[in-house]
Design a protein around this motif. Structure first.
Motif, PDB file in Angstrom:
ATOM      1  N   THR A   1      48.763  38.453  39.848  1.00  0.00           N
ATOM      2  CA  THR A   1      48.877  37.109  39.630  1.00  0.00           C
ATOM      3  C   THR A   1      47.340  36.480  39.615  1.00  0.00           C
ATOM      4  OG1 THR A   1      48.409  36.679  42.356  1.00  0.00           O
ATOM      5  CG2 THR A   1      50.842  37.054  41.432  1.00  0.00           C
ATOM      6  N   TYR A   2      47.117  35.210  39.335  1.00  0.00           N
ATOM      7  CA  TYR A   2      45.970  34.761  39.024  1.00  0.00           C
ATOM      8  C   TYR A   2      45.056  34.769  40.541  1.00  0.00           C
ATOM      9  CZ  TYR A   2      47.034  33.158  34.400  1.00  0.00           C
ATOM     10  OH  TYR A   2      47.555  33.062  33.221  1.00  0.00           O
ATOM     11  N   ARG A   3      45.851  34.421  41.569  1.00  0.00           N
ATOM     12  CA  ARG A   3      45.127  34.614  42.928  1.00  0.00           C
ATOM     13  C   ARG A   3      44.737  36.070  43.036  1.00  0.00           C
ATOM     14  NH1 ARG A   3      48.419  32.093  47.695  1.00  0.00           N
ATOM     15  NH2 ARG A   3      47.856  30.399  46.424  1.00  0.00           N
ATOM     16  N   GLU A   4      45.663  37.087  42.790  1.00  0.00           N
ATOM     17  CA  GLU A   4      45.173  38.351  42.971  1.00  0.00           C
ATOM     18  C   GLU A   4      43.940  38.920  42.301  1.00  0.00           C
ATOM     19  OE1 GLU A   4      49.464  40.320  44.423  1.00  0.00           O
ATOM     20  OE2 GLU A   4      48.898  40.216  42.146  1.00  0.00           O
ATOM     21  N   LEU A   5      44.139  38.441  40.960  1.00  0.00           N
ATOM     22  CA  LEU A   5      42.890  38.747  40.070  1.00  0.00           C
ATOM     23  C   LEU A   5      41.515  37.994  40.443  1.00  0.00           C
ATOM     24  CD1 LEU A   5      44.835  38.386  36.547  1.00  0.00           C
ATOM     25  CD2 LEU A   5      43.688  40.432  37.691  1.00  0.00           C
ATOM     26  N   ALA A   6      41.787  36.882  40.932  1.00  0.00           N
ATOM     27  CA  ALA A   6      40.632  36.260  41.407  1.00  0.00           C
ATOM     28  C   ALA A   6      39.879  36.985  42.305  1.00  0.00           C
ATOM     29  CB  ALA A   6      41.062  34.867  41.780  1.00  0.00           C
ATOM     30  N   ALA A   7      40.611  37.334  43.301  1.00  0.00           N
ATOM     31  CA  ALA A   7      40.276  37.920  44.616  1.00  0.00           C
ATOM     32  C   ALA A   7      39.631  39.372  44.215  1.00  0.00           C
ATOM     33  CB  ALA A   7      41.298  38.249  45.594  1.00  0.00           C
ATOM     34  N   THR A   8      40.111  40.068  43.244  1.00  0.00           N
ATOM     35  CA  THR A   8      39.684  41.366  42.876  1.00  0.00           C
ATOM     36  C   THR A   8      38.216  41.081  42.080  1.00  0.00           C
ATOM     37  OG1 THR A   8      41.977  42.257  42.337  1.00  0.00           O
ATOM     38  CG2 THR A   8      40.090  43.542  41.264  1.00  0.00           C
ATOM     39  N   VAL A   9      38.141  40.119  41.177  1.00  0.00           N
ATOM     40  CA  VAL A   9      36.631  40.020  40.317  1.00  0.00           C
ATOM     41  C   VAL A   9      35.809  39.205  41.026  1.00  0.00           C
ATOM     42  CG1 VAL A   9      38.198  40.397  38.467  1.00  0.00           C
ATOM     43  CG2 VAL A   9      37.757  38.215  38.946  1.00  0.00           C
ATOM     44  N   GLY A  10      36.417  38.417  42.012  1.00  0.00           N
ATOM     45  CA  GLY A  10      35.440  37.583  42.730  1.00  0.00           C
ATOM     46  C   GLY A  10      34.918  36.422  42.116  1.00  0.00           C
ATOM     47  N   ALA A  11      35.969  35.761  41.662  1.00  0.00           N
ATOM     48  CA  ALA A  11      35.542  34.423  40.613  1.00  0.00           C
ATOM     49  C   ALA A  11      36.696  33.524  40.973  1.00  0.00           C
ATOM     50  CB  ALA A  11      35.722  34.644  39.083  1.00  0.00           C
TER      51      ALA A  11
ATOM     52  N   ARG B   1      39.866  31.019  41.010  1.00  0.00           N
ATOM     53  CA  ARG B   1      41.237  31.185  40.291  1.00  0.00           C
ATOM     54  C   ARG B   1      41.479  30.441  38.937  1.00  0.00           C
ATOM     55  NH1 ARG B   1      46.097  28.789  39.090  1.00  0.00           N
ATOM     56  NH2 ARG B   1      47.789  29.908  39.615  1.00  0.00           N
ATOM     57  N   ALA B   2      40.838  29.344  38.842  1.00  0.00           N
ATOM     58  CA  ALA B   2      40.714  28.243  37.706  1.00  0.00           C
ATOM     59  C   ALA B   2      40.104  29.007  36.333  1.00  0.00           C
ATOM     60  CB  ALA B   2      40.229  27.037  37.747  1.00  0.00           C
ATOM     61  N   ALA B   3      38.920  29.780  36.832  1.00  0.00           N
ATOM     62  CA  ALA B   3      38.082  30.371  35.804  1.00  0.00           C
ATOM     63  C   ALA B   3      38.960  31.687  35.160  1.00  0.00           C
ATOM     64  CB  ALA B   3      36.673  30.711  36.240  1.00  0.00           C
ATOM     65  N   VAL B   4      39.640  32.288  36.371  1.00  0.00           N
ATOM     66  CA  VAL B   4      40.078  33.702  36.157  1.00  0.00           C
ATOM     67  C   VAL B   4      41.455  33.417  34.944  1.00  0.00           C
ATOM     68  CG1 VAL B   4      41.683  35.292  36.979  1.00  0.00           C
ATOM     69  CG2 VAL B   4      39.587  34.830  37.993  1.00  0.00           C
ATOM     70  N   SER B   5      42.078  32.150  35.401  1.00  0.00           N
ATOM     71  CA  SER B   5      43.207  31.695  34.598  1.00  0.00           C
ATOM     72  C   SER B   5      42.757  31.440  33.114  1.00  0.00           C
ATOM     73  CB  SER B   5      43.907  30.530  35.230  1.00  0.00           C
ATOM     74  OG  SER B   5      45.048  30.062  34.468  1.00  0.00           O
ATOM     75  N   THR B   6      41.754  30.635  33.191  1.00  0.00           N
ATOM     76  CA  THR B   6      41.267  30.246  31.797  1.00  0.00           C
ATOM     77  C   THR B   6      40.867  31.499  30.973  1.00  0.00           C
ATOM     78  OG1 THR B   6      40.517  28.208  32.472  1.00  0.00           O
ATOM     79  CG2 THR B   6      39.619  29.034  30.421  1.00  0.00           C
ATOM     80  N   ARG B   7      40.098  32.372  31.496  1.00  0.00           N
ATOM     81  CA  ARG B   7      39.641  33.391  30.779  1.00  0.00           C
ATOM     82  C   ARG B   7      40.778  34.548  30.308  1.00  0.00           C
ATOM     83  NH1 ARG B   7      36.351  32.747  27.803  1.00  0.00           N
ATOM     84  NH2 ARG B   7      36.254  35.010  27.418  1.00  0.00           N
ATOM     85  N   VAL B   8      41.745  34.674  31.174  1.00  0.00           N
ATOM     86  CA  VAL B   8      42.695  35.661  30.988  1.00  0.00           C
ATOM     87  C   VAL B   8      43.663  34.969  29.861  1.00  0.00           C
ATOM     88  CG1 VAL B   8      45.374  36.579  31.839  1.00  0.00           C
ATOM     89  CG2 VAL B   8      42.990  36.924  33.308  1.00  0.00           C
ATOM     90  N   GLN B   9      43.803  33.752  29.796  1.00  0.00           N
ATOM     91  CA  GLN B   9      44.686  33.147  28.967  1.00  0.00           C
ATOM     92  C   GLN B   9      43.799  33.182  27.567  1.00  0.00           C
ATOM     93  OE1 GLN B   9      47.780  32.112  29.675  1.00  0.00           O
ATOM     94  NE2 GLN B   9      47.948  32.379  27.285  1.00  0.00           N
ATOM     95  N   THR B  10      42.641  33.093  27.418  1.00  0.00           N
ATOM     96  CA  THR B  10      41.956  33.255  26.284  1.00  0.00           C
ATOM     97  C   THR B  10      41.832  34.487  25.790  1.00  0.00           C
ATOM     98  OG1 THR B  10      40.334  31.489  27.235  1.00  0.00           O
ATOM     99  CG2 THR B  10      39.396  33.034  25.394  1.00  0.00           C
ATOM    100  N   LEU B  11      41.676  35.817  26.512  1.00  0.00           N
ATOM    101  CA  LEU B  11      41.931  37.203  26.320  1.00  0.00           C
ATOM    102  C   LEU B  11      43.001  37.414  25.777  1.00  0.00           C
ATOM    103  CD1 LEU B  11      40.360  38.808  29.351  1.00  0.00           C
ATOM    104  CD2 LEU B  11      39.411  38.660  26.925  1.00  0.00           C
ATOM    105  N   LEU B  12      44.587  36.692  26.092  1.00  0.00           N
ATOM    106  CA  LEU B  12      45.516  36.826  25.573  1.00  0.00           C
ATOM    107  C   LEU B  12      45.742  36.241  24.207  1.00  0.00           C
ATOM    108  CD1 LEU B  12      47.868  36.682  28.929  1.00  0.00           C
ATOM    109  CD2 LEU B  12      47.246  38.639  27.668  1.00  0.00           C
TER     110      LEU B  12
END
Length: 300
Positions: A20-30, A32-43
């Motif tokens: 999840t975005y929450r799990e990814l945010a915890a993993t990368v230390g960023a 959640r909003a930034a993680v969601s935006t970057r993941v969607q851009t990558l996809l």
């Protein structure tokens, strides 16, 4: 900052494509909003696609090999011809003595021999060199253990797997709607498939641009400290794939990094490891095929 964040997100998605975005945010230390935006851009840009792959034993694939191909003339026509082979799940143009590398997954050693013979017979192919996988140490779409004996699939499980093969991050609600299950049942089934080793969900990376999308192949010849050296190389940042092999190398792998300088530094570090007798590297220039899905029959 975006390249560094992308690298961390790609690594996290390769480990767990359904995080999840929450799990990814915890993993990368960023945030959640930034993680969601970057993941969607990558996809959205096609830099990353998240897909599911069934355990090779479920697909009846018991023989696997890494094949290096030297070509006379243009590489493109040969690579495109190899893409038509169902046995080849990965095909890339590379630098170095060989021009193309391919990963083959087939039911038996006889099928493997036949697949390699077909490659040798392709117009433009000059030399084929084969490395048999003795043990896969690390791989995004390779299980670390044998398929659990108690795994049994029904038609609903197969339908879920086929949907996730196309979109590994498909929401549970959509999976439920498309399979006739309740959202909770879809969630439970998918989690069970992953926990039981029947299914792996990870990120496939388009090897262009920044953000851990540069890749280098490594072939290592080892001395007597086999296990220790393998453990040290596996622990290095950017190691996406690592396998013990029978052939001209004792160990082969794929290393990803943000820049050619980072790849050079990793190669230099590997050369300093006690027990590494020789190291050969090649750069992935263009990936023509990376497709691991196969038709799946229901197991009784």
């Amino acid at each position: 900052m975006s390249v560094e964040l992308d690298s961390k997100l790609i690594a996290a998605l390769q480990s767990n494509g359904r995080a999840t975005y929450r799990e990814l945010a915890a993993t990368v230390g960023a945030p959640r909003a930034a993680v969601s935006t970057r993941v969607q851009t990558l996809l959205d840009t096609g830099t990353v696609s998240v897909v599911a792959v069934a355990h090779p034993e479920l697909l009846g694939l018991k023989a696997m090999a890494h094949v290096s191909v030297a070509v006379s003339g243009p590489v493109g026509p040969v690579a495109e011809a190899l893409c038509a082979s169902e046995a080849a799940v990965y095909i890339s143009a590379v630098s170095g003595h060989y021009n193309i590398i391919a990963e083959l997954r087939v039911p038996s050693q006889r099928d493997l021999y036949d697949a390699i013979a077909t490659i040798r017979a392709e117009p433009g192919v000059r030399t084929v060199n084969t490395l048999f996988y003795a043990e896969v140490i690390k791989g995004i779409f390779m299980p670390k253990s044998a398929l659990r004996a108690d795994v049994r699939l029904d038609a609903k499980d197969v339908a879920l797997i086929e949907l996730l093969e196309r979109n590994g991050r498909m929401p549970f609600l959509e999976l439920a709607e498309r399979t006739g299950l309740s959202p909770s049942a879809a969630r439970n089934r998918v989690n069970h498939l992953i926990d039981s080793t029947a299914l792996r969900v990870g990120a496939v990376v388009k090897r262009r641009g920044g953000g851990r999308t540069l890749a280098m192949g490594i072939g290592v010849n080892l001395g007597s400290r086999d296990r220790e050296v393998c453990a040290q190389i596996e622990a290095l940042p950017g190691i996406e794939f690592l396998a013990r092999t029978l052939g001209r190398f004792d160990l082969i792998g794929t290393v990803a990094a943000d820049s050619s300088g980072d790849l050079y530094s990793l190669a230099e570090h590997i050369r300093t490891i006690d027990g590494v007798m020789a190291l050969e590297t090649w750069t992935h220039l263009e990936v023509f095929k990376e497709h691991y899905a196969r038709s799946l029959d229901v197991r009784g």
